[in-house]
Motif scaffolding. Structure first.
Motif, mmCIF file in Angstrom:
data_model
loop_
_atom_site.group_PDB
_atom_site.id
_atom_site.type_symbol
_atom_site.label_atom_id
_atom_site.label_comp_id
_atom_site.label_asym_id
_atom_site.label_seq_id
_atom_site.Cartn_x
_atom_site.Cartn_y
_atom_site.Cartn_z
ATOM 1 N N CYS A 179 43.325 58.108 33.220
ATOM 2 C CA CYS A 179 43.240 57.021 34.405
ATOM 3 C C CYS A 179 42.959 57.567 35.470
ATOM 4 O O CYS A 179 43.565 58.352 36.004
ATOM 5 C CB CYS A 179 44.521 56.270 34.248
ATOM 6 S SG CYS A 179 44.662 55.287 35.720
ATOM 7 N N CYS A 182 46.262 56.927 37.969
ATOM 8 C CA CYS A 182 47.709 57.353 37.543
ATOM 9 C C CYS A 182 47.619 58.671 36.766
ATOM 10 O O CYS A 182 48.637 59.240 36.734
ATOM 11 C CB CYS A 182 48.524 56.425 37.067
ATOM 12 S SG CYS A 182 48.263 56.017 35.403
ATOM 13 N N HIS A 221 49.645 49.085 37.977
ATOM 14 C CA HIS A 221 48.160 48.694 37.991
ATOM 15 C C HIS A 221 47.694 48.656 36.634
ATOM 16 O O HIS A 221 48.195 48.904 35.939
ATOM 17 C CB HIS A 221 47.254 49.896 38.624
ATOM 18 C CG HIS A 221 47.593 51.095 38.040
ATOM 19 N ND1 HIS A 221 48.715 51.774 38.150
ATOM 20 C CD2 HIS A 221 46.712 51.940 37.251
ATOM 21 C CE1 HIS A 221 48.485 53.002 37.606
ATOM 22 N NE2 HIS A 221 47.332 53.109 36.730
ATOM 23 N N HIS A 249 45.041 50.294 34.252
ATOM 24 C CA HIS A 249 44.283 51.614 34.254
ATOM 25 C C HIS A 249 43.064 51.614 34.479
ATOM 26 O O HIS A 249 42.459 50.570 33.794
ATOM 27 C CB HIS A 249 45.085 52.444 32.947
ATOM 28 C CG HIS A 249 46.283 52.570 32.795
ATOM 29 N ND1 HIS A 249 47.070 53.402 33.568
ATOM 30 C CD2 HIS A 249 47.326 52.236 31.921
ATOM 31 C CE1 HIS A 249 48.162 53.383 33.078
ATOM 32 N NE2 HIS A 249 48.363 52.662 32.216
HETATM 33 ZN ZN LIG Z 1 46.674 54.428 35.214
#
Ligand SMILES: [Zn+2]
Length: 260
Positions: free
Chosen positions: A177, A180, A203, A205
């Motif tokens: 991702c 993150c 969020h 991804h």
């Molecule tokens: Zn993510």
């Protein structure tokens, strides 16, 4: 016909060679607690679904294994598009080393400690002969050192080509991702997401391209690891003492005096 528990135990944990029953190294190493596996089962909808996913992951592993073994032995083969990122990672690893293959899927037996196993590859890497075990897991776990030392011991008991070393080559592929850093893998037929920072849930991804990666590790403390494997085997024998004591052609019963 009634279900024969002893035959089932024998089939799941080993096999016979020339009239003698031997337990498999992988069955013995299963005695080691795997916290990751417990977490994995907890995340699955039910036991059957978890088993099915593990079988798919095993198919993936087999495909990657056979492809890499073919490539190492110099065969020209078609690469399944599914595992192309993994094979690119493998090619990259290979470009850094001088590799000479001696054999693949080699069955080894320890007649000293009574077990059997299959060595993925016996190879020379950068001038050193050894056992190469391929993995498609997301990490290199401790039990791999026990598994490989068991093969190492069995091979060196009688093989003409002696191993000096043992290695794990772990090949994996995933999407990361971009926000993150969570990793998504699809080796089990459906996606599985691990990691990611604390903003994991903030969020949706955004997955980057599929990346292959490799990790190459050499184990060098053969003596210490063999001791640990034999201790694991003892424990495995104790846990399975009732079944094992009924297997007349398991030499470990008599020669190691394991009848508790
Ligand atoms: Zn993510």
């Amino acid at each position: 016909m009634t279900f024969n528990y002893l035959e089932d135990f024998k089939r799941k944990n080993g096999y016979e060679i020339e009239g003698v029953w031997y337990p498999r190294v992988t069955a013995i190493c299963d005695i080691i607690h795997k916290p990751g596996l417990l977490r994995y089962y907890a995340q699955q909808p039910n036991f059957a679904a978890a088993q099915e996913s593990l079988n798919k992951a095993a198919d993936w592993g087999n495909l990657t294994h056979s492809t890499i073994e073919a490539l190492l032995s110099g065969e020209e083969i078609e690469i399944d598009p599914l595992i192309k990122p993994s094979i690119r990672a493998f090619d990259q690893w290979r470009s850094f080393h001088k590799i000479k293959p001696f054999g693949f899927e080699k069955k080894v037996i320890s007649n000293k400690y009574f077990y059997v196993g299959t060595v993925d590859a016996l190879v020379e890497i950068d001038g050193k002969v050894g056992i190469l075990d391929l993995k498609t897991s997301s990490g290199i776990w401790d039990e791999y050192s026990l598994q490989t030392v068991a093969y190492f011991q069995a091979l060196n008991e009688k093989d003409k080509i002696k191993a000096e070393s043992r290695w794990i080559l772990r090949i994996d592929q995933y999407q990361e991702c971009l926000i993150c850093g969570a990793k998504k893998r699809e080796k089990e037929g459906k996606e599985r997401i691990n990691g990611g920072g604390k903003n994991f849930f903030s969020h949706s991804h955004q997955w980057g391209p599929i990346k292959g990666e490799y990790e190459f590790k050499e184990f060098d403390n053969h003596k210490q690891d063999l001791k640990a494997f034999l201790a694991a085997k003892k424990l495995w024998e104790w846990v399975n003492r009732n079944n094992l004591s009924k297997i007349d052609n398991y030499l470990g019963n008599k020669k190691q005096n394991i009848l508790f």
